[in-house]
Scaffold this motif. Structure first.
Motif, PDB file in Angstrom:
ATOM      1  N   LEU A 105     -16.842  34.747 -12.344  1.00 37.81           N
ATOM      2  CA  LEU A 105     -17.114  35.819 -13.457  1.00 37.81           C
ATOM      3  C   LEU A 105     -18.000  36.773 -12.920  1.00 37.81           C
ATOM      4  CD1 LEU A 105     -16.850  33.673 -16.683  1.00 37.81           C
ATOM      5  CD2 LEU A 105     -15.178  35.316 -15.847  1.00 37.81           C
ATOM      6  N   LYS A 106     -19.160  35.988 -12.256  1.00 37.77           N
ATOM      7  CA  LYS A 106     -20.159  37.127 -11.766  1.00 37.77           C
ATOM      8  C   LYS A 106     -19.521  38.129 -10.771  1.00 37.77           C
ATOM      9  CE  LYS A 106     -24.607  37.058  -9.796  1.00 37.77           C
ATOM     10  NZ  LYS A 106     -25.686  36.315  -9.062  1.00 37.77           N
ATOM     11  N   MET A 107     -18.736  37.357  -9.839  1.00 31.80           N
ATOM     12  CA  MET A 107     -18.017  38.129  -8.693  1.00 31.80           C
ATOM     13  C   MET A 107     -17.160  39.383  -9.386  1.00 31.80           C
ATOM     14  SD  MET A 107     -17.468  35.526  -5.655  1.00 31.80           S
ATOM     15  CE  MET A 107     -15.913  36.448  -5.171  1.00 31.80           C
ATOM     16  N   GLU A 108     -16.362  38.950 -10.248  1.00 26.97           N
ATOM     17  CA  GLU A 108     -15.502  39.764 -11.074  1.00 26.97           C
ATOM     18  C   GLU A 108     -16.154  40.830 -11.641  1.00 26.97           C
ATOM     19  OE1 GLU A 108     -12.565  37.806 -13.518  1.00 26.97           O
ATOM     20  OE2 GLU A 108     -11.913  36.625 -11.976  1.00 26.97           O
ATOM     21  N   LYS A 109     -17.390  40.598 -12.159  1.00 26.65           N
ATOM     22  CA  LYS A 109     -18.136  41.612 -12.918  1.00 26.65           C
ATOM     23  C   LYS A 109     -18.485  42.506 -12.196  1.00 26.65           C
ATOM     24  CE  LYS A 109     -21.698  42.233 -16.131  1.00 26.65           C
ATOM     25  NZ  LYS A 109     -22.792  41.585 -17.047  1.00 26.65           N
ATOM     26  N   GLU A 134     -17.607  46.488 -11.636  1.00 20.00           N
ATOM     27  CA  GLU A 134     -18.751  47.554 -11.670  1.00 20.00           C
ATOM     28  C   GLU A 134     -18.380  48.665 -10.639  1.00 20.00           C
ATOM     29  OE1 GLU A 134     -20.983  48.419 -14.125  1.00 20.00           O
ATOM     30  OE2 GLU A 134     -19.940  46.935 -15.391  1.00 20.00           O
ATOM     31  N   LYS A 135     -18.178  47.969  -9.517  1.00 22.02           N
ATOM     32  CA  LYS A 135     -17.921  48.826  -8.210  1.00 22.02           C
ATOM     33  C   LYS A 135     -16.713  49.583  -8.191  1.00 22.02           C
ATOM     34  CE  LYS A 135     -19.978  45.370  -4.879  1.00 22.02           C
ATOM     35  NZ  LYS A 135     -19.595  44.466  -3.841  1.00 22.02           N
ATOM     36  N   GLU A 136     -15.565  48.838  -8.783  1.00 23.45           N
ATOM     37  CA  GLU A 136     -14.509  49.815  -9.184  1.00 23.45           C
ATOM     38  C   GLU A 136     -14.719  50.921 -10.126  1.00 23.45           C
ATOM     39  OE1 GLU A 136     -10.968  47.678 -10.315  1.00 23.45           O
ATOM     40  OE2 GLU A 136     -11.379  46.036  -8.789  1.00 23.45           O
ATOM     41  N   LYS A 137     -15.348  50.614 -11.146  1.00 26.43           N
ATOM     42  CA  LYS A 137     -15.789  51.544 -11.945  1.00 26.43           C
ATOM     43  C   LYS A 137     -16.546  52.608 -11.557  1.00 26.43           C
ATOM     44  CE  LYS A 137     -18.365  50.659 -15.944  1.00 26.43           C
ATOM     45  NZ  LYS A 137     -18.800  49.870 -17.018  1.00 26.43           N
ATOM     46  N   SER A 138     -17.580  52.515 -10.668  1.00 28.82           N
ATOM     47  CA  SER A 138     -18.397  53.604 -10.147  1.00 28.82           C
ATOM     48  C   SER A 138     -17.487  54.399  -8.866  1.00 28.82           C
ATOM     49  CB  SER A 138     -19.448  52.937  -9.391  1.00 28.82           C
ATOM     50  OG  SER A 138     -19.144  52.238  -8.348  1.00 28.82           O
ATOM     51  N   VAL A 139     -16.568  53.634  -8.384  1.00 31.64           N
ATOM     52  CA  VAL A 139     -15.620  54.480  -7.655  1.00 31.64           C
ATOM     53  C   VAL A 139     -14.603  55.414  -8.378  1.00 31.64           C
ATOM     54  CG1 VAL A 139     -13.754  54.072  -5.819  1.00 31.64           C
ATOM     55  CG2 VAL A 139     -15.761  52.898  -5.417  1.00 31.64           C
ATOM     56  N   LEU A 140     -14.030  54.578  -9.394  1.00 33.31           N
ATOM     57  CA  LEU A 140     -13.163  55.271 -10.242  1.00 33.31           C
ATOM     58  C   LEU A 140     -13.683  56.411 -11.013  1.00 33.31           C
ATOM     59  CD1 LEU A 140     -10.643  52.481 -11.325  1.00 33.31           C
ATOM     60  CD2 LEU A 140     -10.441  54.262  -9.524  1.00 33.31           C
ATOM     61  N   MET A 141     -14.840  56.125 -11.626  1.00 32.20           N
ATOM     62  CA  MET A 141     -15.423  57.101 -12.454  1.00 32.20           C
ATOM     63  C   MET A 141     -16.152  58.430 -11.817  1.00 32.20           C
ATOM     64  SD  MET A 141     -14.835  56.386 -15.537  1.00 32.20           S
ATOM     65  CE  MET A 141     -15.966  57.000 -16.590  1.00 32.20           C
ATOM     66  N   THR A 190     -17.631  64.076  -8.014  1.00 29.48           N
ATOM     67  CA  THR A 190     -18.087  63.285  -6.839  1.00 29.48           C
ATOM     68  C   THR A 190     -17.808  61.966  -7.153  1.00 29.48           C
ATOM     69  OG1 THR A 190     -20.067  64.726  -6.938  1.00 29.48           O
ATOM     70  CG2 THR A 190     -20.112  62.727  -5.569  1.00 29.48           C
ATOM     71  N   VAL A 191     -16.861  61.288  -5.995  1.00 25.86           N
ATOM     72  CA  VAL A 191     -16.402  60.048  -6.039  1.00 25.86           C
ATOM     73  C   VAL A 191     -16.522  59.456  -4.451  1.00 25.86           C
ATOM     74  CG1 VAL A 191     -14.455  58.640  -6.008  1.00 25.86           C
ATOM     75  CG2 VAL A 191     -14.559  60.687  -7.618  1.00 25.86           C
TER      76      VAL A 191
END
Length: 117
Positions: free
Chosen positions: A70-74, A78-85, A101-102
């Protein structure tokens, strides 16, 4: 007569000794049976305790694995969110473009359209 009395007393004493020996033998047997029963019960309890501890250890290990996953998934989320957002900022450019900026790359969006469903 004293010989007869002595014979009766000797016979009584002999029967009393035999009864006493039989009683002591019975008590000894019962004590051995009780000791065997106690040892068997202690072994059963130890086996159940060992099984319980093994199950508890297995469950604790499973919980630790799930927490790590779960920690790894979280972290990945967060990484995906920062890349996508990315980071978007409205620039007061003359053309009214939105700069996004992405992952360190800057993009300019001049026109917006509503997403199709």
């Amino acid at each position: 007569m004293s010989l007869r009395i002595k014979a009766v007393v000797d016979k009584f004493v002999e029967e009393l000794k035999e009864a006493l020996e039989a009683d002591m033998h019975d008590r000894e047997m019962k004590e051995r049976e009780m000791q065997t029963y106690i040892e068997e019960r202690e072994r059963e309890v130890a086996e159940r305790e060992a099984a319980w501890k093994a199950e508890l250890s297995r469950r604790e290990a499973e919980i630790a694995r799930q927490e790590a996953r779960l920690k790894m998934e979280k972290e990945n989320l967060e990484k995906e969110k920062s890349v996508l957002m990315g980071t978007a900022s409205n620039q007061d450019n003359q053309d009214g473009a939105l700069e996004i900026t992405v992952s360190g790359e800057k993009y300019r969006c001049l026109r917006f359209a509503k997403a199709k469903k």
